[in-house]
Design a protein around this motif. Structure first.
Motif, PDB file in Angstrom:
ATOM      1  N   PRO A 272      29.519  52.629  70.819  1.00  0.00           N
ATOM      2  CA  PRO A 272      29.309  53.420  72.025  1.00  0.00           C
ATOM      3  C   PRO A 272      30.372  53.120  73.077  1.00  0.00           C
ATOM      4  CG  PRO A 272      27.752  51.600  71.956  1.00  0.00           C
ATOM      5  CD  PRO A 272      28.504  51.581  70.659  1.00  0.00           C
ATOM      6  N   LEU A 273      30.636  54.092  73.898  1.00  0.00           N
ATOM      7  CA  LEU A 273      31.507  53.921  75.064  1.00  0.00           C
ATOM      8  C   LEU A 273      30.582  53.910  76.263  1.00  0.00           C
ATOM      9  CD1 LEU A 273      34.286  56.476  74.074  1.00  0.00           C
ATOM     10  CD2 LEU A 273      34.229  54.020  73.620  1.00  0.00           C
ATOM     11  N   LYS A 274      30.520  52.796  76.959  1.00  0.00           N
ATOM     12  CA  LYS A 274      29.560  52.640  78.047  1.00  0.00           C
ATOM     13  C   LYS A 274      30.227  52.505  79.418  1.00  0.00           C
ATOM     14  CE  LYS A 274      25.643  52.312  75.752  1.00  0.00           C
ATOM     15  NZ  LYS A 274      24.466  53.068  76.055  1.00  0.00           N
ATOM     16  N   LYS A 275      31.332  51.760  79.456  1.00  0.00           N
ATOM     17  CA  LYS A 275      31.974  51.429  80.730  1.00  0.00           C
ATOM     18  C   LYS A 275      33.287  52.187  80.870  1.00  0.00           C
ATOM     19  CE  LYS A 275      31.341  47.296  79.055  1.00  0.00           C
ATOM     20  NZ  LYS A 275      31.331  45.967  78.633  1.00  0.00           N
ATOM     21  N   VAL A 276      33.753  52.305  82.110  1.00  0.00           N
ATOM     22  CA  VAL A 276      35.050  52.942  82.358  1.00  0.00           C
ATOM     23  C   VAL A 276      36.123  52.243  81.531  1.00  0.00           C
ATOM     24  CG1 VAL A 276      36.828  53.369  84.106  1.00  0.00           C
ATOM     25  CG2 VAL A 276      34.420  53.791  84.648  1.00  0.00           C
ATOM     26  N   ALA A 277      36.050  50.927  81.436  1.00  0.00           N
ATOM     27  CA  ALA A 277      37.040  50.162  80.661  1.00  0.00           C
ATOM     28  C   ALA A 277      37.049  50.581  79.190  1.00  0.00           C
ATOM     29  CB  ALA A 277      36.760  48.666  80.789  1.00  0.00           C
ATOM     30  N   ASP A 278      35.899  50.997  78.645  1.00  0.00           N
ATOM     31  CA  ASP A 278      35.847  51.465  77.252  1.00  0.00           C
ATOM     32  C   ASP A 278      36.665  52.741  77.090  1.00  0.00           C
ATOM     33  OD1 ASP A 278      34.084  49.391  76.613  1.00  0.00           O
ATOM     34  OD2 ASP A 278      32.305  50.653  76.851  1.00  0.00           O
ATOM     35  N   TYR A 279      36.546  53.655  78.052  1.00  0.00           N
ATOM     36  CA  TYR A 279      37.282  54.918  77.979  1.00  0.00           C
ATOM     37  C   TYR A 279      38.785  54.679  78.119  1.00  0.00           C
ATOM     38  CZ  TYR A 279      32.782  57.253  78.325  1.00  0.00           C
ATOM     39  OH  TYR A 279      31.504  57.685  78.090  1.00  0.00           O
ATOM     40  N   GLU A 280      39.153  53.682  78.908  1.00  0.00           N
ATOM     41  CA  GLU A 280      40.571  53.332  79.050  1.00  0.00           C
ATOM     42  C   GLU A 280      41.086  52.675  77.772  1.00  0.00           C
ATOM     43  OE1 GLU A 280      40.200  50.831  82.480  1.00  0.00           O
ATOM     44  OE2 GLU A 280      40.365  52.518  83.879  1.00  0.00           O
ATOM     45  N   ARG A 281      40.330  51.722  77.255  1.00  0.00           N
ATOM     46  CA  ARG A 281      40.735  50.957  76.074  1.00  0.00           C
ATOM     47  C   ARG A 281      40.881  51.824  74.823  1.00  0.00           C
ATOM     48  NH1 ARG A 281      36.812  46.433  73.412  1.00  0.00           N
ATOM     49  NH2 ARG A 281      37.943  46.149  71.481  1.00  0.00           N
ATOM     50  N   PHE A 282      40.010  52.818  74.665  1.00  0.00           N
ATOM     51  CA  PHE A 282      40.011  53.614  73.444  1.00  0.00           C
ATOM     52  C   PHE A 282      40.688  54.977  73.604  1.00  0.00           C
ATOM     53  CE2 PHE A 282      36.630  50.502  72.709  1.00  0.00           C
ATOM     54  CZ  PHE A 282      37.101  49.965  71.520  1.00  0.00           C
ATOM     55  N   ALA A 283      41.527  55.115  74.631  1.00  0.00           N
ATOM     56  CA  ALA A 283      42.327  56.338  74.768  1.00  0.00           C
ATOM     57  C   ALA A 283      43.168  56.488  73.497  1.00  0.00           C
ATOM     58  CB  ALA A 283      43.216  56.253  76.000  1.00  0.00           C
ATOM     59  N   GLY A 284      43.238  57.723  72.995  1.00  0.00           N
ATOM     60  CA  GLY A 284      43.979  57.988  71.769  1.00  0.00           C
ATOM     61  C   GLY A 284      43.104  58.003  70.530  1.00  0.00           C
ATOM     62  N   HIS A 285      41.850  57.590  70.666  1.00  0.00           N
ATOM     63  CA  HIS A 285      40.914  57.565  69.541  1.00  0.00           C
ATOM     64  C   HIS A 285      40.042  58.826  69.524  1.00  0.00           C
ATOM     65  CE1 HIS A 285      41.990  53.319  69.663  1.00  0.00           C
ATOM     66  NE2 HIS A 285      41.529  53.229  68.424  1.00  0.00           N
TER      67      HIS A 285
ATOM     68  N   LYS B  44      27.906  62.958  83.925  1.00  0.00           N
ATOM     69  CA  LYS B  44      27.309  63.998  83.085  1.00  0.00           C
ATOM     70  C   LYS B  44      27.199  63.558  81.622  1.00  0.00           C
ATOM     71  CE  LYS B  44      27.367  67.092  86.423  1.00  0.00           C
ATOM     72  NZ  LYS B  44      26.176  67.366  87.162  1.00  0.00           N
ATOM     73  N   VAL B  45      27.750  62.367  81.292  1.00  0.00           N
ATOM     74  CA  VAL B  45      27.750  61.876  79.915  1.00  0.00           C
ATOM     75  C   VAL B  45      26.402  61.249  79.574  1.00  0.00           C
ATOM     76  CG1 VAL B  45      28.793  60.247  78.284  1.00  0.00           C
ATOM     77  CG2 VAL B  45      30.235  61.506  79.900  1.00  0.00           C
ATOM     78  N   ALA B  46      25.729  61.814  78.579  1.00  0.00           N
ATOM     79  CA  ALA B  46      24.471  61.250  78.093  1.00  0.00           C
ATOM     80  C   ALA B  46      24.749  60.154  77.075  1.00  0.00           C
ATOM     81  CB  ALA B  46      23.610  62.340  77.461  1.00  0.00           C
ATOM     82  N   LYS B  47      25.771  60.385  76.228  1.00  0.00           N
ATOM     83  CA  LYS B  47      26.092  59.442  75.164  1.00  0.00           C
ATOM     84  C   LYS B  47      27.524  59.699  74.716  1.00  0.00           C
ATOM     85  CE  LYS B  47      24.410  58.022  70.617  1.00  0.00           C
ATOM     86  NZ  LYS B  47      23.446  58.248  69.567  1.00  0.00           N
ATOM     87  N   ALA B  48      28.270  58.629  74.474  1.00  0.00           N
ATOM     88  CA  ALA B  48      29.636  58.760  73.971  1.00  0.00           C
ATOM     89  C   ALA B  48      29.877  57.670  72.942  1.00  0.00           C
ATOM     90  CB  ALA B  48      30.639  58.659  75.107  1.00  0.00           C
ATOM     91  N   ASN B  49      30.501  58.052  71.836  1.00  0.00           N
ATOM     92  CA  ASN B  49      30.789  57.112  70.755  1.00  0.00           C
ATOM     93  C   ASN B  49      32.172  57.376  70.185  1.00  0.00           C
ATOM     94  OD1 ASN B  49      27.697  57.637  70.613  1.00  0.00           O
ATOM     95  ND2 ASN B  49      28.023  55.713  69.545  1.00  0.00           N
ATOM     96  N   LEU B  50      32.779  56.308  69.632  1.00  0.00           N
ATOM     97  CA  LEU B  50      33.953  56.502  68.810  1.00  0.00           C
ATOM     98  C   LEU B  50      33.491  57.193  67.537  1.00  0.00           C
ATOM     99  CD1 LEU B  50      35.812  53.067  68.994  1.00  0.00           C
ATOM    100  CD2 LEU B  50      36.378  55.175  70.210  1.00  0.00           C
ATOM    101  N   GLU B  51      34.338  58.005  66.953  1.00  0.00           N
ATOM    102  CA  GLU B  51      34.050  58.653  65.685  1.00  0.00           C
ATOM    103  C   GLU B  51      34.953  58.057  64.626  1.00  0.00           C
ATOM    104  OE1 GLU B  51      31.875  61.737  64.744  1.00  0.00           O
ATOM    105  OE2 GLU B  51      30.970  60.329  66.146  1.00  0.00           O
ATOM    106  N   PHE B  52      34.454  57.939  63.426  1.00  0.00           N
ATOM    107  CA  PHE B  52      35.243  57.413  62.312  1.00  0.00           C
ATOM    108  C   PHE B  52      36.284  58.446  61.919  1.00  0.00           C
ATOM    109  CE2 PHE B  52      35.974  56.732  57.748  1.00  0.00           C
ATOM    110  CZ  PHE B  52      36.484  55.451  57.815  1.00  0.00           C
ATOM    111  N   GLU B  53      37.537  58.001  61.830  1.00  0.00           N
ATOM    112  CA  GLU B  53      38.618  58.894  61.424  1.00  0.00           C
ATOM    113  C   GLU B  53      38.963  58.636  59.963  1.00  0.00           C
ATOM    114  OE1 GLU B  53      41.798  59.655  64.332  1.00  0.00           O
ATOM    115  OE2 GLU B  53      40.828  58.101  65.550  1.00  0.00           O
ATOM    116  N   PHE B  54      38.965  59.686  59.155  1.00  0.00           N
ATOM    117  CA  PHE B  54      39.259  59.540  57.726  1.00  0.00           C
ATOM    118  C   PHE B  54      40.745  59.488  57.492  1.00  0.00           C
ATOM    119  CE2 PHE B  54      35.097  61.510  57.939  1.00  0.00           C
ATOM    120  CZ  PHE B  54      34.378  60.714  57.086  1.00  0.00           C
TER     121      PHE B  54
END
Length: 159
Positions: A87-100, A149-159
């Protein structure tokens, strides 16, 4: 005895235990499942969390919870990694996983830049600025989604 906010106190304890080990808290769930409560702790560490890391934090946390005894009822403790679709919970998560690749679900219908309204957005996370996440959607559009407005955010597995 003063009432203790379970999630808040457990978050503090996990931070104290994890800091010297380079382990951080990703998420915490404290909810009823069946007759009992479940306390789920999701951990992360640079280079990946191991089973030994989870066991170490679990033992230490369990000992402290037994001593402090602030949990109001019986509970099961589970400690694990958040998995590949973390899950992406914090602002830092959205910054860290940019490009994913991410999947974001919103509380209400929002429009992408083409005017298509939806509640689920999947695409490449570009980042976050001023409380708004930016995503290049897999269908080719772009979306700007306010964090509130985000209820839930997750990284998705990339094949």
């Amino acid at each position: 005895m003063a009432k203790v906010d379970v999630a808040e106190r457990v978050t503090e304890i996990v931070a104290e235990i994890g800091a010297p080990l380079g382990i951080g808290l990703v998420d915490l769930e404290y909810k009823r499942e069946g007759r009992d409560m479940v306390l789920r702790i999701f951990l992360e560490k640079e280079g990946g969390i191991t089973l030994d890391d989870c066991a170490d934090v679990s033992r230490q946390l369990s000992d402290i919870l037994d001593v402090e005894d602030f949990m109001p009822e019986r509970y099961d403790l589970e400690v694990s990694s958040p998995g590949i679709c973390r899950p992406l919970k914090k602002v830092a998560d959205y910054e860290r996983f940019a490009g994913h690749l991410v999947k974001v679900k919103t509380f209400e219908m929002l429009a992408d830049d083409a005017g298509n309204k939806r509640k689920t957005f999947t695409g490449k996370l570009l980042g976050v600025a001023d409380g708004v996440i930016s995503i290049d959607l897999t269908e080719g559009q772009h979306a700007s989604i306010p964090l509130d407005k985000v209820a839930k955010a997750n990284l998705e597995f990339e094949f």
